[in-house]
Scaffold this motif. Structure first.
Motif, PDB file in Angstrom:
ATOM      1  N   SER A  84      -7.296  -2.915  -7.650  1.00  0.00           N
ATOM      2  CA  SER A  84      -8.172  -2.796  -6.471  1.00  0.00           C
ATOM      3  C   SER A  84      -9.575  -3.361  -6.684  1.00  0.00           C
ATOM      4  O   SER A  84     -10.115  -4.032  -5.804  1.00  0.00           O
ATOM      5  CB  SER A  84      -8.238  -1.344  -6.001  1.00  0.00           C
ATOM      6  OG  SER A  84      -8.795  -0.512  -7.001  1.00  0.00           O
ATOM      7  N   ARG A  89      -8.004  -1.460   2.026  1.00  0.00           N
ATOM      8  CA  ARG A  89      -7.836  -1.496   3.488  1.00  0.00           C
ATOM      9  C   ARG A  89      -9.197  -1.469   4.180  1.00  0.00           C
ATOM     10  O   ARG A  89      -9.430  -2.184   5.161  1.00  0.00           O
ATOM     11  CB  ARG A  89      -6.978  -0.307   3.945  1.00  0.00           C
ATOM     12  CG  ARG A  89      -5.520  -0.475   3.561  1.00  0.00           C
ATOM     13  CD  ARG A  89      -4.750   0.819   3.623  1.00  0.00           C
ATOM     14  NE  ARG A  89      -4.659   1.353   4.971  1.00  0.00           N
ATOM     15  CZ  ARG A  89      -4.132   2.544   5.254  1.00  0.00           C
ATOM     16  NH1 ARG A  89      -3.640   3.294   4.282  1.00  0.00           N
ATOM     17  NH2 ARG A  89      -4.078   2.964   6.487  1.00  0.00           N
ATOM     18  N   PRO A 137      -2.602  -1.074  -5.020  1.00  0.00           N
ATOM     19  CA  PRO A 137      -2.349  -2.099  -4.007  1.00  0.00           C
ATOM     20  C   PRO A 137      -2.156  -3.495  -4.595  1.00  0.00           C
ATOM     21  O   PRO A 137      -2.666  -3.812  -5.663  1.00  0.00           O
ATOM     22  CB  PRO A 137      -3.637  -2.062  -3.184  1.00  0.00           C
ATOM     23  CG  PRO A 137      -4.701  -1.678  -4.163  1.00  0.00           C
ATOM     24  CD  PRO A 137      -4.038  -0.713  -5.094  1.00  0.00           C
ATOM     25  N   ALA A 147      -5.543   1.866  -2.556  1.00  0.00           N
ATOM     26  CA  ALA A 147      -5.124   1.040  -1.420  1.00  0.00           C
ATOM     27  C   ALA A 147      -6.073   1.239  -0.236  1.00  0.00           C
ATOM     28  O   ALA A 147      -6.397   0.283   0.478  1.00  0.00           O
ATOM     29  CB  ALA A 147      -3.693   1.388  -1.021  1.00  0.00           C
ATOM     30  N   SER A 159       0.846  -1.195   0.000  1.00  0.00           N
ATOM     31  CA  SER A 159       0.000   0.000   0.000  1.00  0.00           C
ATOM     32  C   SER A 159       0.880   1.243   0.000  1.00  0.00           C
ATOM     33  O   SER A 159       2.084   1.169   0.230  1.00  0.00           O
ATOM     34  CB  SER A 159      -0.847  -0.069   1.289  1.00  0.00           C
ATOM     35  OG  SER A 159      -1.481   1.143   1.562  1.00  0.00           O
TER      36      SER A 159
END
Ligand SMILES: N[C@@H](CCC(=O)N[C@@H](CS)C(=O)NCC(=O)O)C(=O)O
Length: 137
Positions: free
Chosen positions: A65, A17, A51, A13, A6
């Motif tokens: 993502s 998360r 990410p 990212a 990240s």
């Protein structure tokens, strides 16, 4: 434990998360600068972008993502972050919102790069501002 590569300012990212947190999946956060010569990203993602989610074996990498979110939803369906497949219209609407949000992330990243230039294009910055404004509706 899984590892998420990240960058703190990365909106893509952050999205992943949040999904991992919502699903209660523990992970180790590995912070990288994607354009730094020392980044490990090329070892995991041919596009060299973050990410990237790395699984327990340390080799299997999931990247992009929206694909990571789809992968998480398929492999760890509870709690669901999308309406069920049977609720076609609700699910399609959620996907439409996702496409819009990804587009806003793209606009933010393009603005960021434009701001790094010595001389910025007024037209381009105005376009970025317009997209950011539109995302508020
Ligand atoms: N569509 C990709 C975009 C990812 C992306 O652009 N990440 C940026 C950081 S915010 C990056 O790694 N850029 C490195 C590069 O463009 O070389 C996704 O949704 O994961």
């Amino acid at each position: 434990m899984w590892t998420l590569i990240s960058a703190t300012p990365s909106p893509y990212a952050r999205k992943v998360r949040i999904a991992l947190a919502e699903k209660g999946i523990p992970f180790t956060l590995q912070t990288e600068v994607p354009w730094d010569g020392t980044t490990v990203l090329p070892n995991y993602n041919p596009l060299e972008k973050l990410p990237v989610l790395i699984l327990d074996d340390g080799k299997t990498a999931i990247w992009e993502s929206h694909y990571i979110l789809e992968w998480l939803e398929a492999k760890h369906p509870e709690p669901a972050l999308l309406p069920p497949l049977s609720e076609v219209d609700d699910r399609l609407f959620a996907k439409k919102v996702e496409v819009l949000c990804d587009g806003v992330c793209d606009a933010l990243v393009l603005c960021f790069f434009e701001k790094q230039r010595e001389s910025q294009s007024k037209e381009w910055m105005a376009r970025c501002a317009k997209l950011k404004q539109r995302s508020k509706c």
